[in-house]
Write an enzyme that holds these catalytic residues in place. Structure first.
Site, short mmCIF file in Angstrom:
data_model
loop_
_atom_site.label_atom_id
_atom_site.label_comp_id
_atom_site.label_asym_id
_atom_site.label_seq_id
_atom_site.Cartn_x
_atom_site.Cartn_y
_atom_site.Cartn_z
N ARG A 1 0.51 -0.91 -0.25
CA ARG A 1 0.04 0.14 -0.24
C ARG A 1 0.89 1.36 -0.11
O ARG A 1 0.30 2.12 -0.51
CB ARG A 1 -1.13 0.02 1.54
CG ARG A 1 -2.32 -0.48 0.73
CD ARG A 1 -3.39 -0.66 2.37
NE ARG A 1 -4.21 -1.41 1.77
CZ ARG A 1 -5.42 -1.77 2.26
NH1 ARG A 1 -4.59 -1.94 4.10
NH2 ARG A 1 -6.23 -2.15 1.96
N LYS B 1 -16.31 -16.30 4.85
CA LYS B 1 -18.79 -15.61 5.24
C LYS B 1 -18.57 -15.77 4.57
O LYS B 1 -18.75 -14.77 3.52
CB LYS B 1 -18.24 -13.97 6.27
CG LYS B 1 -17.41 -14.20 7.38
CD LYS B 1 -17.40 -13.49 8.42
CE LYS B 1 -16.40 -13.07 9.25
NZ LYS B 1 -15.94 -11.96 8.80
N GLY C 1 -7.62 -8.75 0.50
CA GLY C 1 -6.94 -9.67 2.08
C GLY C 1 -6.22 -10.21 1.68
O GLY C 1 -4.66 -10.31 1.53
N GLY D 1 -12.19 -4.79 1.15
CA GLY D 1 -14.31 -3.91 0.69
C GLY D 1 -14.45 -2.65 0.11
O GLY D 1 -15.70 -3.21 -0.32
N1 LIG Z 1 -13.11 -24.11 4.34
C1 LIG Z 1 -12.42 -23.74 5.15
N2 LIG Z 1 -12.92 -23.58 6.68
C2 LIG Z 1 -13.18 -22.07 7.46
N3 LIG Z 1 -12.05 -21.52 6.57
C3 LIG Z 1 -11.91 -21.06 5.47
C4 LIG Z 1 -12.27 -22.06 4.28
N4 LIG Z 1 -11.71 -21.52 3.05
C5 LIG Z 1 -11.15 -20.18 3.28
N5 LIG Z 1 -11.22 -20.21 4.75
C6 LIG Z 1 -10.30 -19.18 5.43
O1 LIG Z 1 -11.45 -17.39 4.53
C7 LIG Z 1 -10.68 -17.51 5.33
C8 LIG Z 1 -10.38 -15.65 4.35
O2 LIG Z 1 -11.43 -15.40 3.87
P1 LIG Z 1 -12.35 -13.63 3.42
O3 LIG Z 1 -11.42 -13.11 4.92
O4 LIG Z 1 -13.54 -13.85 3.33
O5 LIG Z 1 -11.31 -13.54 1.70
P2 LIG Z 1 -10.46 -12.20 1.60
O6 LIG Z 1 -10.03 -11.68 2.70
O7 LIG Z 1 -9.65 -13.04 0.68
O8 LIG Z 1 -12.38 -11.11 1.21
C9 LIG Z 1 -9.00 -17.45 5.57
O9 LIG Z 1 -8.01 -16.61 6.59
C10 LIG Z 1 -9.33 -18.53 4.82
O10 LIG Z 1 -8.30 -19.85 5.99
O1 LIG Z 2 -7.44 -2.66 5.45
C1 LIG Z 2 -8.42 -1.53 4.56
O2 LIG Z 2 -9.51 -2.88 4.56
P1 LIG Z 2 -9.84 -4.05 4.06
O3 LIG Z 2 -9.01 -5.15 4.96
O4 LIG Z 2 -11.15 -4.28 3.66
O5 LIG Z 2 -8.33 -3.76 2.41
C2 LIG Z 2 -8.70 -0.29 4.66
O6 LIG Z 2 -7.22 0.14 5.00
C3 LIG Z 2 -10.40 0.53 5.64
O7 LIG Z 2 -9.70 -0.34 6.77
P2 LIG Z 2 -11.19 0.19 7.84
O8 LIG Z 2 -12.03 -1.43 7.07
O9 LIG Z 2 -10.73 -0.49 9.61
O10 LIG Z 2 -12.00 0.48 7.63
#
Ligand SMILES: Nc1ncnc2c1ncn2[C@@H]1O[C@H](COP(=O)(O)OP(=O)(O)O)[C@@H](O)[C@H]1O
Ligand SMILES: O=C(OP(=O)(O)O)[C@H](O)COP(=O)(O)O
Length: 398
Positions: A39, A199, A355, A378
């Site tokens: 970033r 999720k 992320g 997000g």
């Molecule tokens: N089958 C599964 N059961 C539980 N957790 C999972 C599974 N597949 C992936 N994950 C978890 O999902 C997490 C990422 O989810 P998410 O935050 O929705 O993705 P992103 O950050 O890419 O949007 C990872 O930490 C991963 O370990």
């Molecule tokens: O890391 C961020 O968001 P992201 O994890 O959705 O990419 C941004 O810096 C926004 O942070 P925030 O979700 O605390 O407002």
């Protein structure tokens, strides 16, 4: 883009001007060291363009989600890393408004860079308090928003300040919009979306919106078990959102109605517990044993997904295919990352957001091989859902 950008400003518009630049320096930190500076590097084109044109660049960012002042969330290590990347000294203030900032800015020379302290040390930031926004704006002649990762937040430093200063977009925001909007509004088809992660609830909106836009939807990660359960399959101890079963059924029905190829994995890797060294087995989705949980997509699914992606001209990926943090359950995510890197070589546009998906791709050193890695999780999702990002909407039109 329809918004004014720094590219629309000439050297004479900028020379000697104090420019407040909102960046997203919310980088991962481990014991005081920055573990991924993507970033910070992503903000360099805007910073360097402004300094080369003689502007005084005042950077403002949040860092984490502090409740009041938190010494572990100061931007000092970030300013140090920025100084290394720019190859010149950077001034660091211990506040983001008030006398110290006014004093520091008054001493800046043309081309200097100052980093203000974490703007979220003030609760007024997230409340988008107008008086606070006015104070932030008071040290500048012009505002540039280049914080794509925070553009979905209507905060004082992303939206509030635009009421007090001429406001334009930076190069990162321009680049992100060009890829993300272009891909979804006028995509080269077939367009595939791969959605994984944990999720269902936070991704339902985007799945629904993608069904209106894409030709193929491939699902992986933890969310698939909610769909299997909705079909009446046994999912053992896998992650399930019980209150989303009806929605999962509705989404599958909507995909059918719209003629979207809707692919769920055909096999999964199950584990006897949630641990890196758990016992693991590959099973058909019809045979998930009681007491076991699915933590990755299986080899047959990888093949089916690769075949489905082969003719796609655009692929959007959000969310890992499995628990890639554990080596035993990283194969699905790795295979998809490698497949997308190969497709990019033959002209497919590949866009990675979120992320964890970005972290997985970077861990495999494949970041450079994708068409676009989004700096906003997000923010990119909200954009793909068709939502207006307040930090961008507030900028001046061309
Ligand atoms: N089958 C599964 N059961 C539980 N957790 C999972 C599974 N597949 C992936 N994950 C978890 O999902 C997490 C990422 O989810 P998410 O935050 O929705 O993705 P992103 O950050 O890419 O949007 C990872 O930490 C991963 O370990
Ligand atoms: O890391 C961020 O968001 P992201 O994890 O959705 O990419 C941004 O810096 C926004 O942070 P925030 O979700 O605390 O407002």
């Amino acid at each position: 883009m329809s918004k004014k950008t720094v590219a629309d400003l000439s050297a004479s518009d900028l020379e000697g001007k104090r420019v407040l630049v909102r960046v997203d320096f919310n980088v991962p930190l481990d014991k005081g060291s920055i573990t991924d500076d993507t970033r910070i590097r992503a903000a360099l084109p805007t910073i360097q363009d402004l300094t080369s044109k003689g502007a005084k660049v005042i950077l403002t960012s949040h860092f984490g989600r502090p409740k009041g002042i938190d010494d572990s969330l100061r931007l000092t290590p970030v300013a140090a890393r920025l100084s290394e990347l720019l190859g010149k000294p950077v001034i660091k203030c211990d506040d983001c408004i008030g006398d110290e900032v006014a004093q520091a800015v008054s001493q800046m020379q043309n081309g200097d860079v100052t980093v203000l302290e974490n703007v979220r040390f003030y609760p007024e930031e997230e409340k988008n308090d107008p008086e606070f926004a006015k104070k932030l704006a008071s040290v500048a002649d012009l505002y540039v928003n280049d914080a794509f990762g925070t553009a979905h937040r209507a905060h004082a430093s992303t939206e509030g300040v635009t009421h007090y200063l001429p406001s334009v977009a930076g190069y990162l925001i321009e680049k992100e919009l060009q890829f993300l909007q272009g891909a979804i509004e006028e995509p080269q088809r077939p367009l595939a979306a791969i959605v994984g992660g944990s999720k269902v609830s936070s991704k339902i909106g985007v799945i629904e919106a993608l069904l209106d836009k894409c030709d193929k939807l491939l699902l992986g990660g933890g969310m698939i078990f909610t769909f299997y359960k909705a079909r009446g399959l046994n999912v053992g101890k896998s992650l399930v959102e019980e209150d989303k079963l009806e929605l999962a059924r509705a989404l599958e029905a909507k995909a059918k109605e719209k003629g979207v190829t809707f692919l769920l994995p055909t096999d999964v890797i199950v584990a006897d517990n949630f641990a890196p060294n758990a016992n693991a087995e590959t099973v058909s989705i019809n045979d998930i044993p009681d007491g076991w949980m699915g933590l990755d997509i299986g080899p047959d699914s990888i093949k089916v997904f690769q075949e489905a992606l082969a003719d796609c001209k655009t692929v959007i990926w959000n969310g890992p295919m499995g628990v890639f943090e554990f080596e035993k359950f990283a194969a699905g995510t790795k295979a998809i990352a490698l497949t997308l890197a190969d497709l990019t070589k033959t002209g497919t546009i590949t866009i990675i957001g979120g992320g964890d998906s970005v972290a997985a791709v970077e861990q495999l050193n494949l970041g450079e091989q994708m068409s676009h890695i989004s700096t906003g999780g997000g923010a990119s999702l909200e954009l793909l859902e068709g939502k207006v990002l307040p930090g961008i909407a507030a900028l001046n039109d061309k």
